[in-house]
Design an enzyme around this catalytic site. Structure first.
Site: not given
Length: 336
Positions: A76, A120, A169, A230, A301
């Site tokens: 990717k 994913r 939110d 991330d 994750s």
């Protein structure tokens, strides 16, 4: 020999959640067993354009669910250009996936990697939820109502009978848009972060650097999918949640550098002794998933290239079988 071009709509159509979740689980199992090739993510920094490129290659030799083994390879190519929306009318993040035959290296497909990434990521949360959440979970809290919240619900509802969804939110329009999409199928309620955090399963998908989920808001037996962090410095959960939980991560190197645990880990407030296992070890049974003695569980994750390859594998197989996408000649076999 043709290559299949799969645009966002084609990837969306070809994502069958049970198959994708199963393939991602297979990929985590292969990773734990040492049956993958996955070099570290590489970066090309482009400060002159306020951006960067990242490449994420991987190979998987998967045993499957006992009925079918498979292997797959791909890479990717993804960017992050924060100025794109204002300056060029383009998304901040765009991805392209090249899915290849491991035996011949033929490029089997070129796929929209942006949609693939969303799928994913949702699948990884579903695999973790399946192993770490209470079996009778019916409520899902979503902290963040952006595009990733959509795939969190769709994937998690594949492994648990979700009935109630509490969405928090700062953008009320995002919550309203989410309710428009899912309100007919679920009891979707707007709530505070604390209310969302009290559900049976919680997924956090925000980019914050100061924790927004307090320890006292989390239910006694809640499972949390921490999906937002991330990059170094990002941090959604109160450290006490991490320290009080059965903590499962996707990859030690990535999580300690840029996952939910990166801030307390760098400060020495959280150590390897506080980490229960990597998800692959839980999938293969080398480490325990949820037990009756467990309270809070957390999955950190960061996203792995094997997830992209596993999802591309399922998407390609479906597209081939159902005539989805556009075939074209990429490799000139006359040169052989």
């Amino acid at each position: 020999m043709e290559t299949l071009l799969l645009n966002p709509a084609a990837v969306e159509e070809s994502t069958q959640w049970p198959a994708v979740i199963g393939a991602v689980a297979d990929a985590f199992a292969a990773y734990a067993d040492g049956r993958v090739g996955m070099p570290a993510k590489s970066y090309i920094d482009l400060p002159q354009y306020d951006g960067d490129f990242r490449s994420m290659p991987a190979y998987i030799d998967a045993e499957g669910d006992g009925s079918e083994a498979w292997d797959a390879a791909g890479v990717k190519w993804v960017n992050s250009h924060p100025s794109n929306p204002d300056d060029h009318g383009l998304p901040t993040v765009m991805g392209t996936m090249i899915y290849s035959d491991p035996e011949t290296a033929l490029p089997l497909a070129i796929l929209d990697g942006t949609t693939l990434t969303r799928k994913r990521t949702g699948a990884a949360a579903a695999v973790a939820t399946d192993h770490l959440a209470v079996s009778d979970a019916t409520s899902l809290g979503l902290v963040g109502a952006g595009v990733q919240a959509h795939t969190q619900l769709e994937a998690i509802a594949t492994v648990r009978d979700i009935e109630t969804v509490v969405v928090a939110d700062v953008d009320e329009d995002a919550i309203a848009a989410f309710q428009d999409v899912y309100g007919d199928d679920y009891d979707v309620r707007e709530g505070s972060t604390a209310e969302a955090a009290g559900c049976d399963v919680v997924s956090t998908t925000t980019p914050v650097e100061d924790p927004i989920v307090p320890r006292d808001a989390v239910g006694d037996h809640t499972h949390v999918n921490a999906m937002g962090a991330d990059a170094e410095g990002k941090h959604e959960l109160d450290d006490a949640i991490l320290l009080d939980s059965k903590l499962v991560i996707d990859d030690h190197a990535q999580c300690t550098h840029s996952g939910e645990i990166n801030v307390p880990y760098a400060a020495g407030d959280l150590t390897d002794d506080d980490i229960h296992a990597e998800l692959g070890d839980v999938v293969i049974g080398a480490a325990a998933g949820r037990t009756d003695a467990d309270g809070i569980t957390v999955f950190d994750s960061t996203g792995l290239a094997i997830q992209d390859v596993a999802t591309a594998h399922v998407v390609y197989e479906y597209a081939q079988e159902h005539d989805v996408g556009t075939p074209f000649e990429l490799v000139d076999t006359d040169l052989v």
